[in-house]
Motif scaffolding. Structure first.
Motif, PDB file in Angstrom:
ATOM      1  N   LYS A   1     -41.830 -23.895 -12.423  1.00 12.64           N
ATOM      2  CA  LYS A   1     -41.725 -23.582 -13.716  1.00 12.64           C
ATOM      3  C   LYS A   1     -41.698 -24.884 -14.419  1.00 12.64           C
ATOM      4  O   LYS A   1     -42.564 -25.263 -15.656  1.00 12.64           O
ATOM      5  CB  LYS A   1     -40.482 -23.018 -13.937  1.00 12.64           C
ATOM      6  CG  LYS A   1     -40.078 -22.538 -15.320  1.00 12.64           C
ATOM      7  CD  LYS A   1     -38.905 -21.909 -15.615  1.00 12.64           C
ATOM      8  CE  LYS A   1     -38.242 -21.753 -16.942  1.00 12.64           C
ATOM      9  NZ  LYS A   1     -39.286 -21.055 -18.048  1.00 12.64           N
ATOM     10  N   ASN A   2     -41.046 -26.113 -13.999  1.00 10.00           N
ATOM     11  CA  ASN A   2     -40.946 -27.271 -14.958  1.00 10.00           C
ATOM     12  C   ASN A   2     -42.388 -28.005 -15.020  1.00 10.00           C
ATOM     13  O   ASN A   2     -42.712 -28.719 -16.041  1.00 10.00           O
ATOM     14  CB  ASN A   2     -39.926 -28.146 -14.150  1.00 10.00           C
ATOM     15  CG  ASN A   2     -38.493 -27.784 -14.190  1.00 10.00           C
ATOM     16  OD1 ASN A   2     -38.154 -26.990 -15.212  1.00 10.00           O
ATOM     17  ND2 ASN A   2     -37.671 -28.217 -13.243  1.00 10.00           N
TER      18      ASN A   2
ATOM     19  N   ASP B   1     -44.640 -25.698 -17.578  1.00 10.61           N
ATOM     20  CA  ASP B   1     -44.216 -25.443 -18.638  1.00 10.61           C
ATOM     21  C   ASP B   1     -44.160 -26.971 -19.432  1.00 10.61           C
ATOM     22  O   ASP B   1     -44.207 -27.039 -20.854  1.00 10.61           O
ATOM     23  CB  ASP B   1     -42.595 -25.108 -18.661  1.00 10.61           C
ATOM     24  CG  ASP B   1     -42.389 -23.639 -18.528  1.00 10.61           C
ATOM     25  OD1 ASP B   1     -43.320 -22.667 -18.343  1.00 10.61           O
ATOM     26  OD2 ASP B   1     -41.276 -23.163 -18.209  1.00 10.61           O
ATOM     27  N   SER B   2     -44.322 -28.086 -18.572  1.00 12.72           N
ATOM     28  CA  SER B   2     -44.554 -29.191 -19.335  1.00 12.72           C
ATOM     29  C   SER B   2     -45.946 -29.508 -19.588  1.00 12.72           C
ATOM     30  O   SER B   2     -46.320 -30.675 -20.251  1.00 12.72           O
ATOM     31  CB  SER B   2     -43.755 -30.324 -18.347  1.00 12.72           C
ATOM     32  OG  SER B   2     -44.475 -30.118 -17.159  1.00 12.72           O
TER      33      SER B   2
ATOM     34  N   LEU C   1     -42.505 -18.266 -15.948  1.00 12.65           N
ATOM     35  CA  LEU C   1     -42.969 -19.240 -16.875  1.00 12.65           C
ATOM     36  C   LEU C   1     -42.549 -18.936 -18.408  1.00 12.65           C
ATOM     37  O   LEU C   1     -42.330 -17.729 -18.873  1.00 12.65           O
ATOM     38  CB  LEU C   1     -44.244 -19.644 -16.844  1.00 12.65           C
ATOM     39  CG  LEU C   1     -44.926 -20.051 -15.434  1.00 12.65           C
ATOM     40  CD1 LEU C   1     -46.380 -20.217 -15.473  1.00 12.65           C
ATOM     41  CD2 LEU C   1     -44.376 -21.229 -14.877  1.00 12.65           C
ATOM     42  N   ARG C   2     -42.498 -19.834 -19.237  1.00 15.46           N
ATOM     43  CA  ARG C   2     -41.980 -19.684 -20.452  1.00 15.46           C
ATOM     44  C   ARG C   2     -42.836 -18.946 -21.310  1.00 15.46           C
ATOM     45  O   ARG C   2     -42.344 -17.982 -22.064  1.00 15.46           O
ATOM     46  CB  ARG C   2     -41.811 -21.045 -21.256  1.00 15.46           C
ATOM     47  CG  ARG C   2     -41.317 -21.178 -22.438  1.00 15.46           C
ATOM     48  CD  ARG C   2     -41.269 -22.501 -23.177  1.00 15.46           C
ATOM     49  NE  ARG C   2     -42.449 -23.297 -23.294  1.00 15.46           N
ATOM     50  CZ  ARG C   2     -42.474 -24.356 -22.782  1.00 15.46           C
ATOM     51  NH1 ARG C   2     -41.501 -25.105 -22.248  1.00 15.46           N
ATOM     52  NH2 ARG C   2     -43.582 -24.959 -22.696  1.00 15.46           N
ATOM     53  N   ASP C   3     -44.445 -19.195 -21.070  1.00 13.19           N
ATOM     54  CA  ASP C   3     -45.122 -18.452 -21.993  1.00 13.19           C
ATOM     55  C   ASP C   3     -46.420 -18.354 -21.260  1.00 13.19           C
ATOM     56  O   ASP C   3     -47.318 -19.038 -21.494  1.00 13.19           O
ATOM     57  CB  ASP C   3     -45.318 -19.156 -23.356  1.00 13.19           C
ATOM     58  CG  ASP C   3     -46.299 -18.574 -24.225  1.00 13.19           C
ATOM     59  OD1 ASP C   3     -46.531 -17.137 -24.119  1.00 13.19           O
ATOM     60  OD2 ASP C   3     -47.036 -19.036 -25.116  1.00 13.19           O
TER      61      ASP C   3
END
Length: 451
Positions: free
Chosen positions: A21-22, A25-26, A134-136
């Motif tokens: 995820k990190n 998302d980055s 995940l964020r998006d």
């Protein structure tokens, strides 16, 4: 645009999924993420299927444990507003899977096409989960664009259809990151669920990278990159900073299990660089794979070891490369994969997996008659070997290197069943076939000779 592939060890636990995820998302712009099934799940799906086929009621408990593992991750990592929908989707997959296991248990057998469908659930569930962690991100079903057909009874990539469908699905700028599953596919003609073979998630990612015109393909795994040798055996092995496409191809073909061998060709032909990175050690720069470095400096890149190998050797007068290609094609038609081929001190050989040696001997008995008609004889077999390969570039320019490699084995009383040196275009390597019992000592000795 990047394509990022995360293997089973990268999506196997809550902690590793947080790393995923990190990383995703980055990203500075949307990318394409290809994921494997949760670590160890494919093996679990297969073993549970075999339990059901054998009438072992333990398959029910195994099924429950697999289900609980997925729900635990969903409950921990999927945001609350998406959690119910994801649980429902995964629950529907698990219900289908349970029905299939029940059917297998009732009929008491496990057809290949049923097993293919069973193992597909790993990536189908993990990709849905990761897309929602995940964020998006949005989800794409690989069964819609990764296609296969049958050749010699095996499922092989339908390259043209797959490329067109990938380009259609990922055309233009991506508004959001897209997550899809690796490994699984669908037959072009029958619609049956198939797969690209173990390690096929890497291949899926490479196919998408090539067809979608990615800037880079990142393979995220559980090691810091390609190593100069297996660090479990060679304690002073180190990470390879850079290697060419051909060097990585030879290492993978000869036993380095960092990436699935077919992965390399699509990105090599498209000139897309590939980087092997560690999900659990994001700070490590990894190994960059690309076009050959603009240097004339010769050097050894690394060593690979493949165990459980057998040799088919034609020691008869008149054995030719054409005859060996004929043998290799014959074995392929009977489902026996050729690991490699070459020439050891004037003796042509084909290397196969040791497990296929008995079948290969049976297949070649029919061939023996035509050999005798040509004044040739039945090829000989040498089994229970390991193939250790030294890979690099310009190895013949390194004074005496090939001889030093052979001498290092002789000095350690390691018998060599065959040796093959090749400098075929950009592929430069030396293969040594030694008894399996001596493989670790041989690897250590050859590595010390090179580094």
């Amino acid at each position: 645009m990047k394509v990022l592939k995360f293997g089973g060890t990268s999506v196997g636990t809550v902690d590793s999924l947080l790393n995923v995820k990190n990383i995703v998302d980055s990203l500075e712009e949307p990318g394409i993420v290809v994921v494997s099934a949760l670590g160890g799940l494919t093996d679990g799906l297969i073993s549970t299927a075999r339990m059901a086929a054998n009438g072992d009621e333990g398959f029910r408990q195994s099924m429950k444990l697999m289900a609980q593992r997925h729900f635990d991750i969903i409950n921990t990592l999927v945001p609350r507003e998406r959690r119910s929908d994801v649980r429902q989707t995964v629950a529907e997959f698990l219900s289908q899977l349970e029905d299939i296991y029940m059917g297998v248990s009732l009929i008491g057998c496990l057809p290949d096409k049923v097993l293919n469908r069973i193992v597909s659930f790993g990536e189908r569930m993990s990709s849905i989960m990761v897309a929602n962690i995940l964020r998006d991100a949005e989800h794409a079903d690989p069964l819609d664009f990764i296609k296969t057909n049958k050749e010699y009874g095996r499922d092989v990539l339908a390259a043209g259809q797959t490329r067109s469908l990938i380009r259609e699905r990922f055309a233009g700028n991506l508004p959001r990151t897209v997550v899809t599953g690796g490994f699984i596919s669908r037959d072009v003609y029958t619609g049956e669920i198939t797969n690209l073979g173990r390690g096929g998630s890497d291949f899926t990612a490479a196919l998408i990278a090539e067809a979608a015109g990615a800037e880079v393909l990142e393979i995220w795994t559980d090691v810091d990159g390609f190593m100069t040798a297996d660090p479990r055996i060679v304690k002073d092995a180190r990470v390879i900073d850079f290697m060419s496409y051909p060097e990585s191809n030879v290492l993978c073909r000869h036993g380095a299990k960092v990436i699935y061998t077919p992965t390399i060709r699509p990105v090599m032909e498209a000139g897309i660089p590939m980087r092997v990175l560690n999900t659990h050690n994001v700070a490590a720069p990894g190994t960059l794979i690309g076009a050959e470095a603009p240097t004339d400096v010769a050097g050894v890149c690394g060593l690979a070891c493949m165990k459980d190998v057998a040799l088919i050797m034609c020691r008869c007068n008149g054995a030719s490369e054409g005859r060996m290609r004929e043998l290799s094609d014959l074995l392929c038609k009977h489902g026996i994969e050729t690991v490699c081929g070459g020439n050891s001190l004037g003796t042509p050989f084909i290397a196969i997996k040791d497990a296929d040696a008995d079948m290969a001997q049976k297949v070649l008995r029919d061939y023996a008659g035509s050999c005798h008609a040509d004044g040739q004889c039945m090829p000989g077999f040498v089994g229970n070997l390991s193939m250790i390969t030294v890979v690099g570039h310009g190895l013949d320019k390194i004074e005496g290197l090939r001889g030093k490699l052979e001498k290092s084995l002789a000095d350690n009383d390691i018998e060599v069943a065959a040796v093959n040196h090749s400098a075929n275009g950009s592929e430069d390597f030396s293969e040594f076939f030694v008894p399996m019992a001596n493989s670790n000592d041989a690897l250590i000795s050859l590595h010390a000779c090179c580094f």
